[in-house]
Design a protein around this motif. Sequence first.
Motif, short mmCIF file in Angstrom:
data_model
loop_
_atom_site.label_atom_id
_atom_site.label_comp_id
_atom_site.label_asym_id
_atom_site.label_seq_id
_atom_site.Cartn_x
_atom_site.Cartn_y
_atom_site.Cartn_z
N CYS A 76 44.79 -30.67 12.80
CA CYS A 76 44.45 -30.41 11.40
C CYS A 76 43.09 -31.03 11.07
O CYS A 76 42.79 -32.14 11.48
CB CYS A 76 45.54 -31.00 10.51
N ILE A 77 42.29 -30.29 10.32
CA ILE A 77 41.02 -30.84 9.85
C ILE A 77 41.29 -31.78 8.68
O ILE A 77 42.13 -31.50 7.83
CB ILE A 77 40.07 -29.70 9.42
N GLY A 78 40.60 -32.90 8.63
CA GLY A 78 40.74 -33.81 7.51
C GLY A 78 41.15 -35.21 7.90
O GLY A 78 41.37 -36.05 7.03
N ASP A 79 41.26 -35.48 9.18
CA ASP A 79 41.58 -36.82 9.66
C ASP A 79 40.31 -37.41 10.24
O ASP A 79 39.78 -36.91 11.23
CB ASP A 79 42.70 -36.76 10.70
N TRP A 80 39.82 -38.49 9.63
CA TRP A 80 38.49 -39.00 9.90
C TRP A 80 38.53 -40.35 10.62
O TRP A 80 39.38 -41.17 10.34
CB TRP A 80 37.72 -39.16 8.59
N LYS A 81 37.58 -40.56 11.51
CA LYS A 81 37.37 -41.84 12.21
C LYS A 81 36.08 -42.42 11.65
O LYS A 81 35.05 -41.73 11.63
CB LYS A 81 37.26 -41.59 13.71
N ILE A 82 36.10 -43.67 11.19
CA ILE A 82 34.89 -44.27 10.62
C ILE A 82 34.46 -45.46 11.46
O ILE A 82 35.27 -46.16 12.04
CB ILE A 82 35.09 -44.67 9.14
N ASP A 83 33.15 -45.66 11.50
CA ASP A 83 32.58 -46.75 12.27
C ASP A 83 31.19 -47.05 11.72
O ASP A 83 30.63 -46.27 10.94
CB ASP A 83 32.49 -46.37 13.75
N THR A 84 30.62 -48.18 12.13
CA THR A 84 29.25 -48.52 11.76
C THR A 84 28.42 -48.67 13.02
O THR A 84 28.91 -49.08 14.07
CB THR A 84 29.18 -49.83 10.96
N VAL A 139 33.52 -39.30 11.33
CA VAL A 139 33.67 -38.18 12.25
C VAL A 139 35.06 -37.58 12.08
O VAL A 139 36.06 -38.30 12.12
CB VAL A 139 33.49 -38.64 13.72
N ASP A 140 35.09 -36.25 11.88
CA ASP A 140 36.37 -35.55 11.83
C ASP A 140 36.93 -35.45 13.24
O ASP A 140 36.22 -35.10 14.18
CB ASP A 140 36.20 -34.16 11.23
N ARG A 141 38.20 -35.76 13.41
CA ARG A 141 38.78 -35.83 14.75
C ARG A 141 38.95 -34.46 15.38
O ARG A 141 38.90 -34.33 16.60
CB ARG A 141 40.13 -36.55 14.70
N LEU A 142 39.14 -33.40 14.61
CA LEU A 142 39.33 -32.07 15.18
C LEU A 142 38.01 -31.34 15.39
O LEU A 142 37.67 -30.95 16.50
CB LEU A 142 40.25 -31.23 14.29
N SER A 143 37.24 -31.18 14.33
CA SER A 143 36.02 -30.38 14.41
C SER A 143 34.81 -31.16 14.91
O SER A 143 33.78 -30.57 15.21
CB SER A 143 35.69 -29.81 13.03
N ARG A 144 34.92 -32.50 14.98
CA ARG A 144 33.82 -33.38 15.38
C ARG A 144 32.64 -33.32 14.42
O ARG A 144 31.52 -33.66 14.78
CB ARG A 144 33.34 -33.08 16.79
N PHE A 200 50.88 -34.62 14.51
CA PHE A 200 49.83 -33.62 14.37
C PHE A 200 48.45 -34.26 14.22
O PHE A 200 47.44 -33.65 14.56
CB PHE A 200 50.12 -32.67 13.21
N ILE A 201 48.39 -35.50 13.72
CA ILE A 201 47.11 -36.20 13.64
C ILE A 201 46.68 -36.65 15.04
O ILE A 201 45.52 -36.49 15.42
CB ILE A 201 47.19 -37.40 12.69
N ASN A 202 47.62 -37.19 15.80
CA ASN A 202 47.30 -37.63 17.16
C ASN A 202 46.90 -36.46 18.06
O ASN A 202 46.08 -36.62 18.96
CB ASN A 202 48.48 -38.37 17.78
N GLN A 203 47.46 -35.29 17.82
CA GLN A 203 47.14 -34.11 18.64
C GLN A 203 45.95 -33.33 18.11
O GLN A 203 45.59 -32.31 18.68
CB GLN A 203 48.36 -33.21 18.73
N ARG A 204 45.36 -33.80 17.03
CA ARG A 204 44.16 -33.20 16.43
C ARG A 204 44.38 -31.72 16.09
O ARG A 204 43.63 -30.85 16.50
CB ARG A 204 42.96 -33.35 17.36
#
Length: 125
Positions: A39-47, A61-66, A33-37
């Motif tokens: 659910c809200i709450g799975d975040w991608k972080i970067d600099t 960045v939230d993976r589902l809602s952007r 369910f995380i890979n398929q986006r």
Amino acid sequence: HLRHKHRTRHSKNTRRHREVQTDYISIHERPGFINQRQCIGDWKIDTVIGRTGHSILLTVVDRLSRLTLIKKVVQKDSQEINKGLVALLGAIPKEFVHSITPDHGTEFLHLDEISERLGVTVYWP
């Protein structure tokens, strides 16, 4: 013999970062369910580093809602990044922060403190 003065070439497959020192949970072990986006709450972080190297932005960045959260940090080290993550993700309710997926930058090597403090799971690519 280089076209650009004083610049060295790096081969494409070399990695300049250190390996992760925390409990390594691979991105391939993430639930479906995380890979398929789904659910809200799975975040991608970067600099993001500015051209002069003096300004550094931490992006989450939230993976589902952007939904994108951005914070300027002073230095690109793990302590400053952890402070920025606590400031950004600490303001969000706990039910909307489940997992974090960073890249392999050296600034993300000490995310075990964040996983303990915020109660999130860190998945590494």
